[in-house]
Design an enzyme around this catalytic site. Structure first.
Site, PDB file in Angstrom:
ATOM      1  N   HIS A  83       6.038 -12.253   6.338  1.00  0.00           N
ATOM      2  CA  HIS A  83       5.362 -12.215   7.651  1.00  0.00           C
ATOM      3  C   HIS A  83       6.338 -12.601   8.742  1.00  0.00           C
ATOM      4  O   HIS A  83       7.451 -13.048   8.473  1.00  0.00           O
ATOM      5  CB  HIS A  83       4.100 -13.076   7.647  1.00  0.00           C
ATOM      6  CG  HIS A  83       4.325 -14.555   7.518  1.00  0.00           C
ATOM      7  ND1 HIS A  83       4.885 -15.124   6.397  1.00  0.00           N
ATOM      8  CD2 HIS A  83       4.070 -15.584   8.370  1.00  0.00           C
ATOM      9  CE1 HIS A  83       4.949 -16.433   6.566  1.00  0.00           C
ATOM     10  NE2 HIS A  83       4.477 -16.750   7.756  1.00  0.00           N
ATOM     11  N   HIS A 137       6.632 -14.916  11.151  1.00  0.00           N
ATOM     12  CA  HIS A 137       6.928 -16.239  11.716  1.00  0.00           C
ATOM     13  C   HIS A 137       8.416 -16.587  11.635  1.00  0.00           C
ATOM     14  O   HIS A 137       9.074 -16.281  10.635  1.00  0.00           O
ATOM     15  CB  HIS A 137       6.097 -17.328  11.015  1.00  0.00           C
ATOM     16  CG  HIS A 137       4.659 -17.311  11.439  1.00  0.00           C
ATOM     17  ND1 HIS A 137       3.653 -17.875  10.697  1.00  0.00           N
ATOM     18  CD2 HIS A 137       4.065 -16.782  12.555  1.00  0.00           C
ATOM     19  CE1 HIS A 137       2.490 -17.708  11.323  1.00  0.00           C
ATOM     20  NE2 HIS A 137       2.718 -17.037  12.442  1.00  0.00           N
ATOM     21  N   ASP A 187      10.056 -19.256  11.038  1.00  0.00           N
ATOM     22  CA  ASP A 187      10.563 -20.054   9.913  1.00  0.00           C
ATOM     23  C   ASP A 187      10.620 -19.239   8.615  1.00  0.00           C
ATOM     24  O   ASP A 187      10.892 -19.784   7.538  1.00  0.00           O
ATOM     25  CB  ASP A 187       9.750 -21.349   9.741  1.00  0.00           C
ATOM     26  CG  ASP A 187       8.294 -21.095   9.386  1.00  0.00           C
ATOM     27  OD1 ASP A 187       7.726 -20.089   9.866  1.00  0.00           O
ATOM     28  OD2 ASP A 187       7.717 -21.896   8.628  1.00  0.00           O
ATOM     29  N   HIS A 188      10.358 -17.933   8.713  1.00  0.00           N
ATOM     30  CA  HIS A 188      10.529 -17.029   7.567  1.00  0.00           C
ATOM     31  C   HIS A 188      11.506 -15.889   7.875  1.00  0.00           C
ATOM     32  O   HIS A 188      11.841 -15.103   6.987  1.00  0.00           O
ATOM     33  CB  HIS A 188       9.170 -16.439   7.143  1.00  0.00           C
ATOM     34  CG  HIS A 188       8.251 -17.479   6.579  1.00  0.00           C
ATOM     35  ND1 HIS A 188       7.967 -17.573   5.236  1.00  0.00           N
ATOM     36  CD2 HIS A 188       7.602 -18.503   7.183  1.00  0.00           C
ATOM     37  CE1 HIS A 188       7.161 -18.614   5.042  1.00  0.00           C
ATOM     38  NE2 HIS A 188       6.921 -19.189   6.208  1.00  0.00           N
ATOM     39  N   HIS A 216      -3.347 -15.505   7.563  1.00  0.00           N
ATOM     40  CA  HIS A 216      -2.387 -16.405   8.225  1.00  0.00           C
ATOM     41  C   HIS A 216      -1.766 -15.651   9.405  1.00  0.00           C
ATOM     42  O   HIS A 216      -1.736 -16.138  10.525  1.00  0.00           O
ATOM     43  CB  HIS A 216      -1.336 -16.826   7.194  1.00  0.00           C
ATOM     44  CG  HIS A 216      -0.232 -17.670   7.748  1.00  0.00           C
ATOM     45  ND1 HIS A 216      -0.437 -18.954   8.188  1.00  0.00           N
ATOM     46  CD2 HIS A 216       1.088 -17.422   7.937  1.00  0.00           C
ATOM     47  CE1 HIS A 216       0.716 -19.458   8.630  1.00  0.00           C
ATOM     48  NE2 HIS A 216       1.655 -18.548   8.485  1.00  0.00           N
ATOM     49  N   ASP A 274       2.983 -17.580   3.208  1.00  0.00           N
ATOM     50  CA  ASP A 274       2.112 -18.648   3.714  1.00  0.00           C
ATOM     51  C   ASP A 274       0.643 -18.316   3.518  1.00  0.00           C
ATOM     52  O   ASP A 274      -0.216 -18.743   4.285  1.00  0.00           O
ATOM     53  CB  ASP A 274       2.389 -18.912   5.207  1.00  0.00           C
ATOM     54  CG  ASP A 274       3.709 -19.625   5.434  1.00  0.00           C
ATOM     55  OD1 ASP A 274       4.386 -19.988   4.451  1.00  0.00           O
ATOM     56  OD2 ASP A 274       4.068 -19.821   6.613  1.00  0.00           O
ATOM     57  N   HIS A 313       6.183 -23.048   1.520  1.00  0.00           N
ATOM     58  CA  HIS A 313       6.376 -24.446   1.949  1.00  0.00           C
ATOM     59  C   HIS A 313       6.106 -25.448   0.831  1.00  0.00           C
ATOM     60  O   HIS A 313       5.262 -25.218  -0.028  1.00  0.00           O
ATOM     61  CB  HIS A 313       5.436 -24.785   3.113  1.00  0.00           C
ATOM     62  CG  HIS A 313       5.770 -24.078   4.383  1.00  0.00           C
ATOM     63  ND1 HIS A 313       6.652 -24.585   5.304  1.00  0.00           N
ATOM     64  CD2 HIS A 313       5.347 -22.892   4.886  1.00  0.00           C
ATOM     65  CE1 HIS A 313       6.754 -23.749   6.332  1.00  0.00           C
ATOM     66  NE2 HIS A 313       5.979 -22.699   6.100  1.00  0.00           N
TER      67      HIS A 313
HETATM   68 ZN   LIG Z   1       3.806 -18.648   8.639  1.00  0.00          ZN
END
Ligand SMILES: [Zn+2]
Length: 255
Positions: free
Chosen positions: A56, A58, A60-61, A114, A133, A171
């Site tokens: 996805h 985001h 942090d990915h 998400h 996530d 995570h």
């Molecule tokens: Zn995420």
């Protein structure tokens, strides 16, 4: 030949994971939270990065994609619904598509909730799932872009994978997730057993994943929203499962 995996920490509490096909030498990074730890993991394993499989959009990915692609000229595969929001995408995929990493074959599962376009990757021959996530061990992602009903449907799809599927999530939240889960299902013995296991892993400085779908089904309240006892204990006897899920998610948001 069986797939090999290498798991390592990124950022504050993200996981990085490499999937390697020993037959062809191909290696995929699942998401790219940041380039440096992924480069270090490649050095350590001696594997060559050929692909990045994005779950996805985001940051942090995805923040590491640009640097990794510039260095390795790897292919970037991303969810069809989010390609506009991810840099350097080569190929977009959705439900039912096949993604190859050398000889390894992954199947794409749409798991929105998400984010609207979130996807997961399942490699049936090795029973490996990369769920980003959407599902965490003893938890699940926040429902940021979708609806609780959408997220519940996505979790049900992941829950339907074979029990001995090992899943990797985005995570390391397991310990905090267990503290919350115990407030929802204080008498769940499978949850107690998982808590003991996680305490040992954390004390030894080890990651708490991968976990198996079978073990997770028994202990993770977010996968148990259609359990009649659980619904009753939340004052939601007879309610549709997604409403029970929404209540558990809401409680976790406030926890
Ligand atoms: Zn995420």
């Amino acid at each position: 030949m069986a797939a090999q995996t290498y798991l390592f920490p990124c950022l504050t509490d993200n996981f990085g994971v490499l999937v390697h096909d020993p037959a062809s030498g191909s290696t995929a990074s699942i998401d790219a939270p940041e380039a440096a730890p992924i480069e270090a993991a490649l050095q350590k394993t001696g594997w060559r990065l050929t692909d990045i499989l994005v779950t996805h959009h985001h940051g942090d990915h995805t923040a590491g994609i640009g640097a990794l692609k510039a260095h390795h000229r790897c292919r970037v595969v991303a969810p069809r619904g989010e390609a506009q929001r991810i840099a350097d995408v080569d190929e977009t995929v959705g439900e039912g598509d096949t993604v190859k990493v050398g000889a390894l074959e992954g199947r794409v599962i749409d798991t929105p909730g998400h984010t609207m376009g979130h996807i997961s990757y399942f490699f049936p021959a090795d029973k490996l799932a990369f769920v980003g996530d959407t599902l965490f061990s003893i938890g699940c992602g926040r429902v940021i872009e979708g609806t609780p009903q959408m997220m519940w449907n996505s979790l049900v799809k992941l829950r339907a994978l074979p029990d001995d599927t090992r899943f990797y999530c985005g995570h390391e939240y397991t310990k905090a997730n267990i503290r919350f889960a115990k407030t929802v299902e204080p008498n769940n013995q499978a949850l107690d057993a998982r808590a003991e296991e996680v305490d040992k892993l954390v004390a030894a400085g080890k990651p708490t994943i991968p976990a198996t779908i079978g073990a997770e089904k028994a202990a993770n309240p977010f996968l148990r929203a259609d359990n009649a006892e659980l619904a009753k204990s939340l004052g939601l006897a007879g309610a549709p499962a997604w409403k029970v899920f929404a209540e558990i998610r809401e409680r976790k948001n406030r926890f």
